[in-house]
Scaffold this motif. Structure first.
Motif, PDB file in Angstrom:
ATOM      1  N   SER A  69     -74.617 108.450 -27.991  1.00 49.50           N
ATOM      2  CA  SER A  69     -75.126 107.307 -28.747  1.00 49.50           C
ATOM      3  C   SER A  69     -75.843 107.766 -30.014  1.00 49.50           C
ATOM      4  O   SER A  69     -75.960 107.000 -30.973  1.00 49.50           O
ATOM      5  CB  SER A  69     -76.073 106.477 -27.880  1.00 49.50           C
ATOM      6  OG  SER A  69     -77.174 107.262 -27.452  1.00 49.50           O
ATOM      7  N   SER A 116     -74.569 105.147 -32.788  1.00 48.98           N
ATOM      8  CA  SER A 116     -75.494 104.056 -33.109  1.00 48.98           C
ATOM      9  C   SER A 116     -75.720 103.968 -34.612  1.00 48.98           C
ATOM     10  O   SER A 116     -75.919 104.989 -35.278  1.00 48.98           O
ATOM     11  CB  SER A 116     -76.839 104.268 -32.408  1.00 48.98           C
ATOM     12  OG  SER A 116     -76.685 104.314 -31.013  1.00 48.98           O
ATOM     13  N   SER A 117     -75.729 102.762 -35.127  1.00 45.22           N
ATOM     14  CA  SER A 117     -75.881 102.596 -36.576  1.00 45.22           C
ATOM     15  C   SER A 117     -77.327 102.719 -37.035  1.00 45.22           C
ATOM     16  O   SER A 117     -77.584 102.978 -38.211  1.00 45.22           O
ATOM     17  CB  SER A 117     -75.324 101.239 -37.014  1.00 45.22           C
ATOM     18  OG  SER A 117     -76.049 100.190 -36.417  1.00 45.22           O
ATOM     19  N   ASN A 123     -78.705 105.328 -39.425  1.00 43.24           N
ATOM     20  CA  ASN A 123     -78.402 106.615 -38.805  1.00 43.24           C
ATOM     21  C   ASN A 123     -77.460 107.413 -39.696  1.00 43.24           C
ATOM     22  O   ASN A 123     -76.310 107.028 -39.900  1.00 43.24           O
ATOM     23  CB  ASN A 123     -77.767 106.383 -37.433  1.00 43.24           C
ATOM     24  CG  ASN A 123     -77.537 107.673 -36.674  1.00 43.24           C
ATOM     25  OD1 ASN A 123     -77.861 108.756 -37.148  1.00 43.24           O
ATOM     26  ND2 ASN A 123     -76.969 107.559 -35.480  1.00 43.24           N
ATOM     27  N   TYR A 136     -74.011 108.163 -38.294  1.00 40.55           N
ATOM     28  CA  TYR A 136     -73.090 107.055 -38.032  1.00 40.55           C
ATOM     29  C   TYR A 136     -71.986 106.979 -39.087  1.00 40.55           C
ATOM     30  O   TYR A 136     -70.818 106.758 -38.769  1.00 40.55           O
ATOM     31  CB  TYR A 136     -73.872 105.744 -37.983  1.00 40.55           C
ATOM     32  CG  TYR A 136     -73.043 104.516 -37.707  1.00 40.55           C
ATOM     33  CD1 TYR A 136     -72.590 104.235 -36.431  1.00 40.55           C
ATOM     34  CD2 TYR A 136     -72.734 103.627 -38.734  1.00 40.55           C
ATOM     35  CE1 TYR A 136     -71.836 103.100 -36.170  1.00 40.55           C
ATOM     36  CE2 TYR A 136     -71.984 102.488 -38.484  1.00 40.55           C
ATOM     37  CZ  TYR A 136     -71.532 102.236 -37.203  1.00 40.55           C
ATOM     38  OH  TYR A 136     -70.788 101.107 -36.946  1.00 40.55           O
ATOM     39  N   VAL A 142     -77.052  99.469 -27.751  1.00 42.95           N
ATOM     40  CA  VAL A 142     -76.597 100.368 -28.807  1.00 42.95           C
ATOM     41  C   VAL A 142     -76.225  99.525 -30.010  1.00 42.95           C
ATOM     42  O   VAL A 142     -75.443  98.583 -29.896  1.00 42.95           O
ATOM     43  CB  VAL A 142     -75.377 101.196 -28.341  1.00 42.95           C
ATOM     44  CG1 VAL A 142     -74.860 102.026 -29.497  1.00 42.95           C
ATOM     45  CG2 VAL A 142     -75.760 102.095 -27.183  1.00 42.95           C
ATOM     46  N   SER A 143     -76.801  99.858 -31.149  1.00 45.03           N
ATOM     47  CA  SER A 143     -76.505  99.102 -32.359  1.00 45.03           C
ATOM     48  C   SER A 143     -75.152  99.491 -32.903  1.00 45.03           C
ATOM     49  O   SER A 143     -74.775 100.656 -32.885  1.00 45.03           O
ATOM     50  CB  SER A 143     -77.583  99.371 -33.409  1.00 45.03           C
ATOM     51  OG  SER A 143     -78.844  98.955 -32.934  1.00 45.03           O
ATOM     52  N   THR A 144     -74.414  98.532 -33.371  1.00 44.30           N
ATOM     53  CA  THR A 144     -73.151  98.787 -34.043  1.00 44.30           C
ATOM     54  C   THR A 144     -73.172  98.044 -35.360  1.00 44.30           C
ATOM     55  O   THR A 144     -74.120  97.329 -35.677  1.00 44.30           O
ATOM     56  CB  THR A 144     -71.957  98.278 -33.197  1.00 44.30           C
ATOM     57  OG1 THR A 144     -72.001  96.841 -33.164  1.00 44.30           O
ATOM     58  CG2 THR A 144     -72.030  98.814 -31.780  1.00 44.30           C
ATOM     59  N   VAL A 204     -75.872  94.369 -31.937  1.00 41.40           N
ATOM     60  CA  VAL A 204     -76.272  95.155 -30.783  1.00 41.40           C
ATOM     61  C   VAL A 204     -75.280  94.932 -29.659  1.00 41.40           C
ATOM     62  O   VAL A 204     -74.924  93.811 -29.333  1.00 41.40           O
ATOM     63  CB  VAL A 204     -77.685  94.755 -30.309  1.00 41.40           C
ATOM     64  CG1 VAL A 204     -78.060  95.516 -29.051  1.00 41.40           C
ATOM     65  CG2 VAL A 204     -78.703  95.032 -31.405  1.00 41.40           C
ATOM     66  N   GLN A 235     -74.129  99.840 -24.123  1.00 40.20           N
ATOM     67  CA  GLN A 235     -73.558 101.181 -24.039  1.00 40.20           C
ATOM     68  C   GLN A 235     -72.323 101.131 -23.145  1.00 40.20           C
ATOM     69  O   GLN A 235     -72.376 100.605 -22.042  1.00 40.20           O
ATOM     70  CB  GLN A 235     -74.593 102.139 -23.444  1.00 40.20           C
ATOM     71  CG  GLN A 235     -74.064 103.528 -23.175  1.00 40.20           C
ATOM     72  CD  GLN A 235     -73.870 104.312 -24.446  1.00 40.20           C
ATOM     73  OE1 GLN A 235     -74.331 103.910 -25.491  1.00 40.20           O
ATOM     74  NE2 GLN A 235     -73.192 105.427 -24.350  1.00 40.20           N
ATOM     75  N   ASN A 294     -81.856 106.621 -27.502  1.00 40.02           N
ATOM     76  CA  ASN A 294     -82.384 106.788 -28.846  1.00 40.02           C
ATOM     77  C   ASN A 294     -83.903 106.667 -28.846  1.00 40.02           C
ATOM     78  O   ASN A 294     -84.459 105.661 -29.264  1.00 40.02           O
ATOM     79  CB  ASN A 294     -81.757 105.724 -29.751  1.00 40.02           C
ATOM     80  CG  ASN A 294     -81.278 106.331 -31.037  1.00 40.02           C
ATOM     81  OD1 ASN A 294     -81.437 107.516 -31.263  1.00 40.02           O
ATOM     82  ND2 ASN A 294     -80.695 105.520 -31.895  1.00 40.02           N
TER      83      ASN A 294
END
Length: 683
Positions: A156, A160-161, A177, A180, A422-424, A428, A431, A470
């Motif tokens: 992650s 993760s963004s 990130n 990312y 997990v941010s995308t 969000v 996972q 994270n």
């Protein structure tokens, strides 16, 4: 007057009294156990990515050395009357040696940014972060590490963004990130440094982009996790059974009628590019280095080569005449390629000479080692090699038989939702976890049906490691010392090791008579640029969905063979030579783990040829898709040949596989099928 040339020295390092140097660490280890360095890594990488593209040591220019925008770097021109065509050494015996100084010059630029941000912390924190920065080295991502029932093989920290950091003002905050993606749209890129028309349309790097151009890191995670077992077996096979550098280093077909030489570190490397790219930047060699995961990936390739070097210290031989396919912008066809061949455009510390392969054989001149390659810890070469070999088997499996049955016992009864957000790029998401439907044939832990057949009680799944979460760095915590290798902790001679038992249920003891079994492998070869683009060959064992979109996560997919081909309009001069010569490349997909699963489920009797051959005739399948994921008929892929080979393996008393080195071809499995190897075909 000082030279203005950039030298590829890595981080200037004075080894300790015992020869010790700082370690490059696995990204999840760095994140969990060296939190100050992890924090500095994120801030330093973000700083490096912001440097203007006109700076020779900017992220943009360093990435451009690998391919586009195809302009000379550091004033290094090529052969007389040659238009610039890049410094590419793929499908070449120089593949591994060239990338080592390439990583080193990137690491020194990253290190400079890390030192810069460390010095910017408030006085109350500055000494702590400056101390952590001193021994910082770039991390690697071990994409062949084993996965549990709940964890993804794609960390992650990369997918993760957004990420939490302690910023240089001392405050904990969330930032974009830098692992990312790399941003193109916030920079002034001169026209002469611009990427081509297709890649210039993207505002940032993409991974498995959907129809809207959004990255699908969740899909990347599924694909990488899905083929984990096959990948781990391939890594172990290459590290423990390959003894010649020309075979292990690159994927060019050796044409020596030796079926045990089809695999290579470059072949495995291609597979990772493809799984992450899936139509995005990592899937195209011209621009793959702009994706931040590229550096983590290549650092792991360098690590695996370093491990192989430790196990084969006398096997480093480079001496051949460069064929047309090995020529590039700086190496002319017909010249002799040796350990002294210049690895342009990378100057050594003299700033007057280029690095050569002889100079890059060791990592210590570049100021780093890996956790497995701390030679200074061990009293003898034999003790060092024993430790390295044990680490390979610990991390990637001792042998296929023990791995398989131990994983059945270790697999969880049913995956549980981790609840980790997990941010995308789309917001969000959860996972990715492995459900029963996602316990594919290629995954490291077999399906729960195998547990029921063997009457095994599933082990409890351990809690998710901190490295997968994270977390922000601690407020005040010194970076812990790395765990000492066993040899360093030993106060007395170790007792004679006992024979490692085979954890095989009595019902299946016939699979390993006298601690010997048969390893089954799919060999594949094809013309590298035959389709003028990246393509891959999926290998299945059993029925599969006819929709190509489902193949990356298909239940019965065992693995893939990836070919990073390029089009006829490529500016890469070596690729143009490869196209003209119709360069053939090779790869492998191990089958044994998948066959064991079918044995446990009662579909196959044993690993003996008389049982496996007819089974594979019926159940082994292969299909081809191109860069955009659409299917390509197998018989329309130039030079594609798929075959099956086997070799006998004895499990040593220490549990480590001892490969016979003799391979038997089984053309009757593939003869008469589209792109199948026939009995009279060259091996």
């Amino acid at each position: 007057m000082a030279s203005s040339r950039v030298t590829a020295t890595g981080v200037p390092t004075t080894p300790g009294p015992n020869g010790s140097v700082p370690l490059r660490r696995e990204i999840r280890d760095l994140q969990a156990n060296y939190r100050d360095q992890w924090n500095l890594y994120l801030l330093g990488l973000a700083d490096l990515q912001k440097k203007p593209p006109t700076d020779l040591l900017s992220y943009y220019q360093l990435a451009g050395i690998h391919g586009e925008p195809f302009v000379p770097w550091n004033g290094v021109n090529g052969n007389t009357n040659a238009s610039f065509g890049g410094y590419c050494t793929h499908s070449s015996i120089l593949f591994l040696t060239w990338h080592r100084p390439y990583l080193a010059v990137y690491e020194q630029a990253l290190y400079a940014s890390v030192q810069k941000v460390a010095s910017q912390f408030p006085e109350s924190l500055r000494a702590r972060y400056v101390a952590a920065a001193k021994d910082f080295r770039m991390p690697y991502w071990d994409w062949a590490a084993g996965v549990s029932g709940q964890n993804s093989a794609f960390p992650s920290a990369i997918s993760s963004s957004r990420v939490n950091v302690v910023d240089v003002d001392g405050a904990t905050k969330q930032i974009n990130n830098p692992l990312y993606s790399f941003q193109f749209n916030d920079k002034r890129i001169p026209s002469e440094l611009a990427l081509d028309r297709y890649w210039s349309q993207f505002l940032n790097t993409k991974r498995a982009p959907d129809s809207n151009g959004s990255s699908q890191n969740g899909l990347v995670s599924q694909v990488i996790t899905n083929e984990n077992a096959s990948l781990r077996t391939n890594v172990s096979l290459v590290l423990l059974s390959y003894k010649q550098f020309d075979a292990v280093s690159n994927n060019a077909w050796l044409r020596n009628n030796r079926p045990g030489r089809y695999g290579s570190l470059e072949d495995i490397h291609n597979e990772i590019h493809d799984k992450i790219g899936q139509g995005g930047h990592m899937g195209s060699l011209e621009v793959s280095s702009f994706d931040p995961v590229f550096w983590l990936h290549h650092c792991n390739v360098d690590r695996l080569w370093t491990i192989w070097q430790a196990l084969n210290p006398s096997a480093f031989v480079i001496d051949k005449v460069a064929a047309a396919r090995e020529a590039n912008f700086t190496i002319a066809a017909g010249t002799r390629v040796t350990a002294e061949t210049e690895l342009k455009p990378f100057y050594d510390s003299s700033a007057t000479k280029f690095w050569n392969s002889a100079g890059t054989k060791e990592t210590t001149p570049f100021g780093y080692a890996y956790p497995e390659t701390q030679r200074w810890v061990f009293p003898s070469e034999q003790a060092y090699q024993t430790s390295v070999r044990n680490e390979v088997t610990r991390q990637y499996g001792a042998n296929v038989i023990n791995n398989f049955f131990e994983n059945i016992a270790a697999a969880p009864a049913a995956p549980k939702d981790t609840g980790i957000a997990v941010s995308t790029s789309e917001g969000v998401s959860e996972q990715p976890v492995l459900s029963k439907g996602f316990a594919k044939k290629a995954v490291a832990h077999p399906i729960q049906a195998a547990q029921q057949i063997l009457h095994k009680e599933p082990a409890q799944e351990p809690a998710l490691k901190a490295a997968e979460v994270n977390l922000p760095p601690p407020r005040a915590e010194a970076n812990p010392a790395p765990p000492k290798p066993a040899a360093e902790n030993a106060s007395a001679p170790a007792p004679e090791p006992a024979t490692v038992p085979l954890n095989v249920p009595e019902k299946f003891s016939h699979l390993v008579p006298d601690r010997t079994y048969t390893e089954w492998i799919t060999n594949l070869r094809t013309v590298k640029h035959g389709l003028s683009q990246t393509f891959r060959v999926y290998v299945f064992l059993g029925d599969f969905n006819p929709d190509p979109a489902s193949w990356p996560t298909e239940y019965n997919v065992v693995g893939r063979f990836t070919v990073l081909g390029r089009g006829g309009d490529t500016q890469c001069s070596k690729c143009q030579q490869d196209q003209a010569e119709e360069l053939v490349v090779t790869g492998t997909v191990p089958l044994t783990s998948a066959l064991l699963q079918d044995i446990v489920e009662g579909q196959l009797a044993s690993l003996k040829p008389e049982d496996v051959e007819p089974y594979l005739v019926k159940n082994l399948h292969w299909r081809v898709t191109v860069f955009d994921g659409s299917e390509k008929p197998r018989d329309e892929v130039p030079g594609l040949k798929v075959s099956v080979v086997s070799t006998n393996v004895r499990i040593g008393d220490d549990g480590i596989p001892i490969y016979s080195g003799e391979y038997q071809a089984h053309p009757n499995i593939t003869d008469g099928r589209p792109a199948g190897l026939a009995g009279d075909d060259e091996i």
